[in-house]
Design a protein around this motif. Structure first.
Motif, PDB file in Angstrom:
ATOM      1  N   THR A   1     -14.796  -6.604   2.962  1.00 38.63           N
ATOM      2  CA  THR A   1     -15.122  -7.960   2.515  1.00 38.63           C
ATOM      3  C   THR A   1     -14.651  -8.101   1.069  1.00 38.63           C
ATOM      4  N   TRP A   2     -14.433  -9.331   0.648  1.00 38.26           N
ATOM      5  CA  TRP A   2     -14.047  -9.525  -0.750  1.00 38.26           C
ATOM      6  C   TRP A   2     -15.196  -9.167  -1.694  1.00 38.26           C
ATOM      7  N   GLU A   3     -16.429  -9.265  -1.214  1.00 36.46           N
ATOM      8  CA  GLU A   3     -17.565  -8.825  -2.024  1.00 36.46           C
ATOM      9  C   GLU A   3     -17.474  -7.325  -2.300  1.00 36.46           C
ATOM     10  N   GLU A   4     -17.068  -6.565  -1.284  1.00 35.95           N
ATOM     11  CA  GLU A   4     -16.902  -5.125  -1.476  1.00 35.95           C
ATOM     12  C   GLU A   4     -15.779  -4.824  -2.465  1.00 35.95           C
TER      13      GLU A   4
ATOM     14  N   THR B   1     -17.239  -5.167  -5.840  1.00 36.55           N
ATOM     15  CA  THR B   1     -18.034  -3.981  -6.168  1.00 36.55           C
ATOM     16  C   THR B   1     -17.137  -2.789  -6.483  1.00 36.55           C
TER      17      THR B   1
END
Length: 302
Positions: free
Chosen positions: A250-253, A256
């Motif tokens: 995911t782009w969230e990952e 992070t």
């Protein structure tokens, strides 16, 4: 004698199932084949109808590795092949992994799966674009995450969506669905974006392959958009010291990962759990109704 198994009506001889391929983790060939069978529902659509190349490592990553484009000896008659044009117009044949039996036959050879950005029915006409982000030490996947986020926003300025996966090695792959476009045009666009990335992020990005330039920076490799080049397929296990997998993110990952590069390393068991939790994060790339841009406007979004 190799044990015989039946996969969707096809008989397969699966060999050396107890052989340890990855001494660092004790991972056996049987476990590798189990992983491929378990993830086939996600893996197959991403390689379907794309001529397959194999990086073979039959004795594990510590043994001999070799790249093979021609159909391997002993290929069953039911494993499809397709004619492809090589350099200087020379015709050859490559395997099409079109179903689960073909996938398991190939996996039994102990391979990485590599495919081009075009489909067999439209040779040299890409339906996706790729940027391979390769960190030069001491840079890591963390720096790749910064570059991937820049690419996502830059591509969006040209109306292009982007998805991302780990390479399964040190870096990331940014994948972009595009309107069917000749590979040379896609390559030219991708190069222009890579050159722009270096101009905007000179301390972080290099667009040329020379190793002397890459120390501490991320090489934005656009060359895999060439019709003759291939990229490691989503979900393929890599010939690394451990059984790491080219894993959708995911782009969230990715966000992070800018501060925790270790969070982006996934092995066989991790990926099966991620599929249960997320499904195939790259499924939109397979959606024929997805709005796809035309990679022909480099420079317009700057």
């Amino acid at each position: 004698m190799s044990p015989m198994t039946e996969v969707e009506g096809r008989k397969l001889a699966l060999s050396n199932l107890e052989k340890v391929l990855y001494p660092a983790t004790g991972t056996t060939k049987g476990e590798l084949l189990h992983y491929v069978a378990t993830t086939a529902g996600a893996l197959l659509p991403h390689v379907h109808d794309r001529p397959m190349s194999f990086l073979r490592f039959p004795d594990g990553p510590q043994g001999e590795t070799f790249f093979a484009k021609n159909p391997p000896p002993g290929r069953p008659a039911w494993v499809k092949t397709v004619e492809v044009s090589r350099s200087e117009g020379v015709a050859a044949r490559q395997v099409l992994v079109a179903d689960l039996p073909s996938l398991m036959w190939a996996a039994n050879l102990v391979v990485e799966f590599h495919v081009p950005q075009w489909r067999a029915e439209s040779p040299g006409v890409a339906d996706r674009m790729v940027f391979d982000l390769d960190p030069g030490e001491p840079a890591t996947a963390a720096e790749c995450c910064e570059v991937a986020l820049w690419l996502r926003d830059r591509l969006a300025a040209d109306g292009l969506g982007a998805w991302v996966k780990t390479s399964g090695s040190k870096g990331l792959h940014v994948l972009v669905p595009v309107e069917p476009t000749p590979s040379d045009r896609v390559s030219a666009y991708a190069k222009a974006i890579a050159v722009e990335a270096e101009a905007k992020l000179p301390e972080l990005v290099v667009h040329r392959m020379a190793r002397a330039l890459r120390k501490g920076r991320v090489f934005v490799d656009f060359s895999q958009n060439s019709a003759a080049k291939t990229t490691a397929a989503p979900y393929t296990v890599r010939a690394r010291s451990e059984p790491t997998v080219s894993t959708p993110l995911t782009w969230e990952e990715v966000g992070t990962g800018k501060t925790d590069a270790g969070s982006l390393v996934f092995r066989l068991d991790d990926v099966t759990r991620r599929l249960e939790r997320h499904g195939d994060l790259l499924a939109p790339l397979l959606d024929l109704n997805l709005a796809r841009g035309l990679p022909s406007r480099a420079g317009s979004g700057a």
